[in-house]
Design an enzyme around this catalytic site. Structure first.
Site, mmCIF file in Angstrom:
data_model
loop_
_atom_site.group_PDB
_atom_site.id
_atom_site.type_symbol
_atom_site.label_atom_id
_atom_site.label_comp_id
_atom_site.label_asym_id
_atom_site.label_seq_id
_atom_site.Cartn_x
_atom_site.Cartn_y
_atom_site.Cartn_z
ATOM 1 C CG HIS A 178 60.316 -0.179 54.380
ATOM 2 N ND1 HIS A 178 60.126 -1.358 54.878
ATOM 3 C CD2 HIS A 178 61.866 0.029 54.386
ATOM 4 C CE1 HIS A 178 61.496 -2.061 55.057
ATOM 5 N NE2 HIS A 178 62.416 -1.196 54.936
ATOM 6 C CG ASP B 121 67.928 4.830 51.576
ATOM 7 O OD1 ASP B 121 68.764 5.045 52.339
ATOM 8 O OD2 ASP B 121 67.496 4.023 50.760
HETATM 9 N N1 ACO Z 1 55.562 7.197 46.485
HETATM 10 C C1 ACO Z 1 54.404 7.201 45.925
HETATM 11 N N2 ACO Z 1 53.318 6.083 45.846
HETATM 12 C C2 ACO Z 1 54.285 4.945 46.527
HETATM 13 C C3 ACO Z 1 55.601 5.006 47.020
HETATM 14 C C4 ACO Z 1 56.420 6.064 47.127
HETATM 15 N N3 ACO Z 1 57.303 6.352 47.588
HETATM 16 N N4 ACO Z 1 55.822 3.831 47.644
HETATM 17 C C5 ACO Z 1 54.595 3.082 47.491
HETATM 18 N N5 ACO Z 1 53.722 3.698 46.743
HETATM 19 C C6 ACO Z 1 52.529 3.261 46.425
HETATM 20 C C7 ACO Z 1 52.477 2.534 45.101
HETATM 21 O O1 ACO Z 1 52.371 3.278 43.898
HETATM 22 C C8 ACO Z 1 51.558 1.470 45.008
HETATM 23 O O2 ACO Z 1 50.381 2.141 45.061
HETATM 24 P P1 ACO Z 1 49.048 1.246 44.045
HETATM 25 O O3 ACO Z 1 48.672 0.261 45.147
HETATM 26 O O4 ACO Z 1 48.021 2.318 44.016
HETATM 27 O O5 ACO Z 1 49.920 0.733 42.892
HETATM 28 C C9 ACO Z 1 51.416 1.188 46.781
HETATM 29 O O6 ACO Z 1 51.933 2.238 47.461
HETATM 30 C C10 ACO Z 1 52.262 -0.048 47.052
HETATM 31 O O7 ACO Z 1 53.591 0.033 46.643
HETATM 32 P P2 ACO Z 1 54.850 -1.004 46.462
HETATM 33 O O8 ACO Z 1 55.540 -0.522 45.440
HETATM 34 O O9 ACO Z 1 53.598 -2.176 45.726
HETATM 35 O O10 ACO Z 1 54.965 -1.502 47.685
HETATM 36 P P3 ACO Z 1 56.448 -2.522 48.086
HETATM 37 O O11 ACO Z 1 56.152 -2.838 49.271
HETATM 38 O O12 ACO Z 1 56.473 -3.380 47.013
HETATM 39 O O13 ACO Z 1 57.658 -1.528 47.683
HETATM 40 C C11 ACO Z 1 59.152 0.297 48.241
HETATM 41 C C12 ACO Z 1 58.295 -0.923 48.861
HETATM 42 C C13 ACO Z 1 60.045 -0.356 46.937
HETATM 43 C C14 ACO Z 1 60.138 0.595 49.456
HETATM 44 C C15 ACO Z 1 58.486 1.369 47.722
HETATM 45 O O14 ACO Z 1 57.568 2.072 48.570
HETATM 46 C C16 ACO Z 1 59.282 2.379 46.762
HETATM 47 O O15 ACO Z 1 59.473 1.950 45.875
HETATM 48 N N6 ACO Z 1 59.488 3.389 47.490
HETATM 49 C C17 ACO Z 1 60.559 4.241 46.806
HETATM 50 C C18 ACO Z 1 61.792 4.110 46.774
HETATM 51 C C19 ACO Z 1 62.658 4.068 48.129
HETATM 52 O O16 ACO Z 1 62.445 4.893 48.991
HETATM 53 N N7 ACO Z 1 63.449 2.811 48.663
HETATM 54 C C20 ACO Z 1 64.138 2.733 49.694
HETATM 55 C C21 ACO Z 1 63.464 1.898 50.649
HETATM 56 S S1 ACO Z 1 64.342 1.827 52.524
HETATM 57 C C22 ACO Z 1 65.676 0.993 52.204
HETATM 58 O O17 ACO Z 1 65.896 0.109 51.260
HETATM 59 C C23 ACO Z 1 66.866 1.239 53.244
#
Ligand code: ACO
Length: 385
Positions: free
Chosen positions: A266, A320
């Site tokens: 998140h 979620d």
């Molecule tokens: N699984 C594995 N690795 C992850 C995950 C995940 N679910 N989420 C983040 N990471 C890792 C990324 O790969 C990244 O790694 P790196 O630094 O080695 O490249 C690091 O953590 C940062 O991730 P970002 O995507 O840059 O984090 P951001 O804060 O921009 O994104 C988000 C947050 C979009 C929720 C992200 O965690 C994600 O895509 N999660 C999966 C989708 C999801 O569950 N969305 C629902 C959110 S809750 C809601 O909307 C109600």
């Protein structure tokens, strides 16, 4: 001031860290994993409140007295029905439309069928917010019934908001636990600060457009997979994994390939999402009652492996992760997961819109210009092919 150019101004991609409003509606502590609505922790609201009482709290800023709640509930219930013109229109929609497109178009249509559309007093704006909250469940259920070739079921005002939604969807009064779990899921999704869809609704409202246009913008924004759609993908992932034994190899290879695990991570929470914690317990109760714990056990196993492997990087389950499980075991089709989110979040959207309008200033950010300047205008016939 000339064109803004790089170096002159700070640019925040995705508006990260930009403060765009002052609000007393909710507070998220992402480091500790806490969320409060109007001063009340969500744990307290999930334990003692109902979705409609929480909706009143979020909209008006205080818990209602008995009289206030009775009036609010009556106001919601008396606005459940859709205008006959809207029913006629929905019958002519393509039945393979995405339900998010349907509710976005129908909320927009409310602005056409609204009898006091040219009334912009504070009371009229609140009434329009109440109408949106009341009618979204009716829209979702009506379209779902029609696409299944079934009759639309009229709302039953003797039921609670959550019971009535399940009744309109499936044609029978839900059991107590199912209605309770949905109500809690709605409480937990009702409000979450300046997220993309809320901000989008506020931008539209800030031009002094109308509430229906603002909520239409918000629904359009929630529809995107980066915002509202992760729970659908959690269920697809569980389908793909298939069995408890396959969880570990699936997660390990996904992480090794740097694939994201849906329902984890998140932007704000770097600890366990407090909404997921509450919903997990209720998901267990629901799956147990339905006699099907496979999805829950798989989810629990995924969670253990993920926390062990990436918890230290602040990646934990988000709301979620367990909402998909809950909706699936309530019998709600996957393409209706995000519309249910919209139904709940309509409260947060309208609360922020109404709050911002109290001291409105049109949102008007700027962009850094990185294009050319002072180009010479060449007549069309002299331009090179
Ligand atoms: N699984 C594995 N690795 C992850 C995950 C995940 N679910 N989420 C983040 N990471 C890792 C990324 O790969 C990244 O790694 P790196 O630094 O080695 O490249 C690091 O953590 C940062 O991730 P970002 O995507 O840059 O984090 P951001 O804060 O921009 O994104 C988000 C947050 C979009 C929720 C992200 O965690 C994600 O895509 N999660 C999966 C989708 C999801 O569950 N969305 C629902 C959110 S809750 C809601 O909307 C109600």
């Amino acid at each position: 001031m000339g064109c803004l150019t790089a170096g002159e101004q700070k640019y925040s991609r995705g508006l990260e860290g930009v403060i765009a409003a002052i609000s007393s509606i909710s507070c998220i502590d992402g480091d500790e994993g806490n969320l409060i609505y109007r001063g009340y922790p969500i744990e307290v609201l999930a334990k003692y409140s109902t979705y409609l009482e929480t909706a009143f709290l979020i909209l008006y800023g205080h818990l209602p007295t008995e009289k206030e709640f009775e009036d609010f509930r009556e106001n919601i219930k008396s606005n459940y029905e859709l205008h006959p013109g809207m029913i006629d229109t929905i019958k002519n929609f393509m039945m393979d439309a995405h339900p998010m497109d349907v509710i976005r178009s129908m909320v927009s249509m409310m602005g056409i069928f609204c009898k006091d559309k040219r009334e912009f007093s504070r009371e009229a704006k609140y009434l329009k917010a109440i109408r949106v909250i009341a009618k979204i469940p009716t829209m979702i259920a009506a379209f779902h019934r029609l696409r299944e070739g079934k009759e639309i079921i009229s709302p039953d005002k003797s039921l609670t908001y959550s019971e009535n939604f399940l009744y309109m969807m499936f044609g029978e009064k839900p059991d107590e636990l199912s209605a309770k779990v949905l109500d809690i899921a709605l409480i937990l999704h009702a409000e979450h600060g300046m997220n993309a869809s809320t901000f989008s609704g506020m931008v539209t409202a800030s031009s002094l457009s109308d509430i229906y246009s603002a909520v239409t913008s918000a629904i359009g924004t929630l529809k995107g997979p980066l915002h509202g759609g992760a729970n659908e993908r959690v269920m697809s992932m569980l389908d793909e994994i298939k069995s408890l034994e396959d969880v570990k190899p699936f997660i390990e290879s996904a992480l090794a390939e740097k694939r994201k695990i849906m329902g984890f991570g998140h932007r704000v929470y770097k600890a366990y999402d407090p909404r997921a914690k509450i919903l997990k317990d209720w998901a267990y109760k629901l799956c147990e009652m339905k006699g099907d714990l496979l999805h829950f056990k798989m989810g629990d196993e995924i969670e253990k492996i993920m926390i062990e492997k990436v918890g230290k990087r602040g990646i934990y389950p988000n709301v979620d992760f367990y909402s998909g499980l809950v909706y699936t075991h309530l019998g709600i089709p996957r393409d209706i997961f995000t519309p249910v989110f919209a139904m709940s979040r309509s409260v947060g959207w309208t609360a922020h819109i109404l709050e911002y309008l109290e001291s409105n200033r049109i949102y008007r950010p700027r962009a850094i210009y990185n294009g050319p300047i002072d180009l010479e205008y060449i007549p069309m016939e002299q331009r090179e092919e």
